[in-house]
Scaffold this active site. Structure first.
Site, PDB file in Angstrom:
ATOM      1  N   GLY A 177       0.838  -1.204   0.000  1.00 50.28           N
ATOM      2  CA  GLY A 177       0.000   0.000   0.000  1.00 50.28           C
ATOM      3  C   GLY A 177       0.868   1.246   0.000  1.00 50.28           C
ATOM      4  N   ARG A 229      -2.696   6.065  22.071  1.00 48.95           N
ATOM      5  CA  ARG A 229      -3.886   6.880  22.360  1.00 48.95           C
ATOM      6  C   ARG A 229      -4.216   6.811  23.854  1.00 48.95           C
ATOM      7  NH1 ARG A 229      -7.264   4.626  17.093  1.00 48.95           N
ATOM      8  NH2 ARG A 229      -6.686   6.322  15.663  1.00 48.95           N
ATOM      9  N   ASP A 272      -3.650   2.269  19.405  1.00 44.42           N
ATOM     10  CA  ASP A 272      -4.578   2.269  20.546  1.00 44.42           C
ATOM     11  C   ASP A 272      -3.795   2.485  21.842  1.00 44.42           C
ATOM     12  OD1 ASP A 272      -6.886   1.235  18.815  1.00 44.42           O
ATOM     13  OD2 ASP A 272      -5.332  -0.263  18.513  1.00 44.42           O
ATOM     14  N   GLN A 291      -0.907 -12.478   0.248  1.00 45.85           N
ATOM     15  CA  GLN A 291       0.378 -11.994   0.783  1.00 45.85           C
ATOM     16  C   GLN A 291       0.978 -12.979   1.789  1.00 45.85           C
ATOM     17  OE1 GLN A 291      -0.127  -7.861   1.887  1.00 45.85           O
ATOM     18  NE2 GLN A 291      -0.556  -7.282  -0.229  1.00 45.85           N
ATOM     19  N   ALA A 312       1.562   3.565  -1.998  1.00 51.20           N
ATOM     20  CA  ALA A 312       1.126   4.873  -2.517  1.00 51.20           C
ATOM     21  C   ALA A 312       0.000   5.453  -1.666  1.00 51.20           C
ATOM     22  CB  ALA A 312       0.656   4.731  -3.964  1.00 51.20           C
ATOM     23  N   HIS A 364      -8.631  -4.737  17.464  1.00 50.05           N
ATOM     24  CA  HIS A 364      -8.556  -3.322  17.037  1.00 50.05           C
ATOM     25  C   HIS A 364      -9.933  -2.943  16.459  1.00 50.05           C
ATOM     26  CE1 HIS A 364      -7.043   0.446  15.572  1.00 50.05           C
ATOM     27  NE2 HIS A 364      -7.361   0.145  14.326  1.00 50.05           N
TER      28      HIS A 364
HETATM   29  P1  NAD Z   1      -5.179   4.297   1.566  1.00 57.37           P
HETATM   30  O1  NAD Z   1      -6.418   3.965   0.823  1.00 57.37           O
HETATM   31  O2  NAD Z   1      -4.698   5.702   1.569  1.00 57.37           O
HETATM   32  O3  NAD Z   1      -3.975   3.397   1.019  1.00 57.37           O
HETATM   33  C1  NAD Z   1      -4.099   2.035   0.876  1.00 57.37           C
HETATM   34  C2  NAD Z   1      -3.231   1.651  -0.317  1.00 57.37           C
HETATM   35  O4  NAD Z   1      -3.218   0.239  -0.393  1.00 57.37           O
HETATM   36  C3  NAD Z   1      -3.751   2.180  -1.644  1.00 57.37           C
HETATM   37  O5  NAD Z   1      -2.734   2.912  -2.303  1.00 57.37           O
HETATM   38  C4  NAD Z   1      -4.114   0.919  -2.421  1.00 57.37           C
HETATM   39  O6  NAD Z   1      -3.879   1.013  -3.818  1.00 57.37           O
HETATM   40  C5  NAD Z   1      -3.191  -0.088  -1.758  1.00 57.37           C
HETATM   41  N1  NAD Z   1      -3.599  -1.494  -1.922  1.00 57.37           N
HETATM   42  C6  NAD Z   1      -4.853  -2.001  -1.991  1.00 57.37           C
HETATM   43  N2  NAD Z   1      -4.801  -3.316  -2.209  1.00 57.37           N
HETATM   44  C7  NAD Z   1      -3.499  -3.661  -2.252  1.00 57.37           C
HETATM   45  C8  NAD Z   1      -2.819  -4.878  -2.462  1.00 57.37           C
HETATM   46  N3  NAD Z   1      -3.472  -6.022  -2.686  1.00 57.37           N
HETATM   47  N4  NAD Z   1      -1.468  -4.864  -2.444  1.00 57.37           N
HETATM   48  C9  NAD Z   1      -0.797  -3.718  -2.249  1.00 57.37           C
HETATM   49  N5  NAD Z   1      -1.391  -2.525  -2.067  1.00 57.37           N
HETATM   50  C10 NAD Z   1      -2.725  -2.508  -2.063  1.00 57.37           C
HETATM   51  O7  NAD Z   1      -5.360   3.753   3.031  1.00 57.37           O
HETATM   52  P2  NAD Z   1      -4.494   4.110   4.343  1.00 57.37           P
HETATM   53  O8  NAD Z   1      -5.114   5.285   4.997  1.00 57.37           O
HETATM   54  O9  NAD Z   1      -3.057   4.126   4.018  1.00 57.37           O
HETATM   55  O10 NAD Z   1      -4.857   2.857   5.272  1.00 57.37           O
HETATM   56  C11 NAD Z   1      -4.424   1.558   4.939  1.00 57.37           C
HETATM   57  C12 NAD Z   1      -5.088   0.535   5.853  1.00 57.37           C
HETATM   58  O11 NAD Z   1      -4.637   0.730   7.202  1.00 57.37           O
HETATM   59  C13 NAD Z   1      -6.620   0.645   5.908  1.00 57.37           C
HETATM   60  O12 NAD Z   1      -7.178  -0.662   5.933  1.00 57.37           O
HETATM   61  C14 NAD Z   1      -6.868   1.356   7.231  1.00 57.37           C
HETATM   62  O13 NAD Z   1      -8.154   1.093   7.736  1.00 57.37           O
HETATM   63  C15 NAD Z   1      -5.776   0.725   8.071  1.00 57.37           C
HETATM   64  N6  NAD Z   1      -5.426   1.422   9.315  1.00 57.37           N
HETATM   65  C16 NAD Z   1      -5.148   0.645  10.402  1.00 57.37           C
HETATM   66  C17 NAD Z   1      -4.772   1.227  11.596  1.00 57.37           C
HETATM   67  C18 NAD Z   1      -4.471   0.370  12.797  1.00 57.37           C
HETATM   68  O14 NAD Z   1      -4.266   0.922  13.894  1.00 57.37           O
HETATM   69  N7  NAD Z   1      -4.414  -0.943  12.685  1.00 57.37           N
HETATM   70  C19 NAD Z   1      -4.664   2.618  11.689  1.00 57.37           C
HETATM   71  C20 NAD Z   1      -4.956   3.382  10.553  1.00 57.37           C
HETATM   72  C21 NAD Z   1      -5.336   2.764   9.360  1.00 57.37           C
HETATM   73  C1  LMR Z   2      -7.743   3.902  13.458  1.00 56.22           C
HETATM   74  O1  LMR Z   2      -7.903   3.340  14.531  1.00 56.22           O
HETATM   75  O2  LMR Z   2      -7.547   5.130  13.372  1.00 56.22           O
HETATM   76  C2  LMR Z   2      -7.733   3.080  12.198  1.00 56.22           C
HETATM   77  O3  LMR Z   2      -8.039   1.745  12.440  1.00 56.22           O
HETATM   78  C3  LMR Z   2      -8.593   3.645  11.123  1.00 56.22           C
HETATM   79  C4  LMR Z   2     -10.067   3.444  11.416  1.00 56.22           C
HETATM   80  O4  LMR Z   2     -10.771   2.932  10.544  1.00 56.22           O
HETATM   81  O5  LMR Z   2     -10.495   3.806  12.505  1.00 56.22           O
END
Ligand code: NAD
Ligand code: LMR
Length: 325
Positions: free
Chosen positions: A11, A162, A159, A112, A13, A187
């Site tokens: 991801g 936070r 978390d 993956q 980009a 989460h």
């Molecule tokens: P985003 O949409 O800005 O970026 C995600 C990127 O992943 C995109 O560029 C997309 O093209 C790429 N992508 C999609 N499928 C893919 C694949 N099969 N292989 C490689 N790349 C792929 O999203 P973001 O804001 O960067 O968030 C990414 C993820 O992280 C989301 O699922 C979001 O909910 C999660 N997130 C988790 C936490 C946490 O605490 N666990 C916190 C924030 C965000």
């Molecule tokens: C977060 O906790 O900020 C991320 O998991 C993004 C979301 O969907 O809440």
């Protein structure tokens, strides 16, 4: 000059990566004397956006950034990697739960997991950030039978920080003066941010704050913070998520501070009665790269009910993607 270490980021980009990659290249994970190779994975339609990110990385002339590999093939991205940040997945939008993403994102982690199994270093450290992170990590572990389950974790560090931040603000102390906060479970908004063992300047946190603040303010604020960020920003947390991803991996590499712990989702070994194999967040310590669940903590009835609720939710998520396990 040390031999460069390979770090994969999926991801690449996306929003989180736009913060994460630059910090990795600056040496924030492995230190100022460790060159790195960034192996960046994206889906084919995002390759041109990724080309722009690569231009910016190059424009920084980072001394530690030995090489950048760009690909839409997971086996190329994970070839020989020591670290894998699995960020790429759809983020939720306002009004959604993270579990609403499960069916859309699950297949990514099966593919993956299989690729990591085939080509990654046998000691690879994998951090799943893409949501719903715990169950995505469960899918990845189950598709990588030749890697030790201990290679896989999912992110609860956001978390955790936070929770530390809320408590430090309430008590008017620096975050470094707070220890032994923990966030259990999933989460999701069911997660259990727990102060029963937390200390503020060595004093029990629950002696310093009212129980009503703990239950009615602290817990819901931490549980719903992601939702509130989405409401305010129109997009999910990104810089704070990248910060947490680096913090999680740094704790794994450098170890936890003496007398303290962090929260990580790891394969349950049955501790605290949580079903074995679920990717569940526990308080953990890390020494020499080995993650150990903190055992033997007293768990009140109040806490136990919340631990169970998280276990039940994760079992439900597991059931809904069982065809991928
Ligand atoms: P985003 O949409 O800005 O970026 C995600 C990127 O992943 C995109 O560029 C997309 O093209 C790429 N992508 C999609 N499928 C893919 C694949 N099969 N292989 C490689 N790349 C792929 O999203 P973001 O804001 O960067 O968030 C990414 C993820 O992280 C989301 O699922 C979001 O909910 C999660 N997130 C988790 C936490 C946490 O605490 N666990 C916190 C924030 C965000
Ligand atoms: C977060 O906790 O900020 C991320 O998991 C993004 C979301 O969907 O809440």
């Amino acid at each position: 000059m040390k031999t460069p270490v390979d770090i994969a980021v999926t991801g690449a980009a996306g929003q989180i990566s736009y913060s994460l990659l630059f910090r990795l290249a600056a040496g924030e994970l492995l230190g100022a004397d460790q060159p790195i190779v960034l192996r960046l994975l994206e889906i084919t339609p995002a390759m041109s956006a990724l080309a722009g990110v690569v231009m910016e990385l190059k424009d920084c002339a980072y001394p530690l950034l030995h090489k950048i590999v760009v690909t839409d093939n997971p086996k190329v991205a994970f070839d020989g990697v020591d670290y894998a940040f699995l960020v790429g997945a759809k983020p939720r939008k306002q009004g959604m739960l993270r579990s609403d993403l499960l069916q859309q994102n699950a297949e990514i982690f099966a593919v993956q997991g299989r690729a990591l199994n085939e080509v990654a270093s046998r000691q690879v450290k994998v951090l799943v950030t893409g949501n719903p992170a715990n169950t995505n990590a469960l899918i990845a572990v189950n598709n990588a039978p030749d890697l030790a389950p201990e290679c896989f974790t999912s992110m609860m560090m956001l978390d955790h920080t936070r929770a530390v931040s809320q408590l430090s603000e309430k008590c008017g102390v620096r975050s470094t003066e707070i220890k032994n906060v923990m966030v259990w479970g999933n989460h999701s908004c069911t997660q259990y941010p727990d102060l029963h063992h937390a200390k503020v300047k060595g004093v029990d946190a629950l002696e310093l704050v009212e129980n009503s603040w703990f239950v009615d303010e602290f817990m819901p604020t931490v549980q719903n913070r992601g939702t509130e960020v989405i409401k305010a920003r129109g997009q999910s947390s990104a810089a704070s998520a990248a910060n947490a991803a680096i913090g999680h991996m740094r704790a794994w590499v450098c170890g936890t501070a003496p007398g303290d712990w962090v929260s990580m989702a790891v394969p349950s070994d049955g501790s605290y009665g949580i079903a074995e194999g679920l990717m569940y967040s526990f308080p953990v310590t890390v020494t020499g790269g080995r993650i150990d669940i903190v055992r033997g903590l007293d768990i009140s009835d109040f806490s136990r009910a919340r631990l169970r609720l998280n276990e039940a939710e994760l079992k439900e998520e597991r059931e809904s993607i069982k065809h991928l396990l």
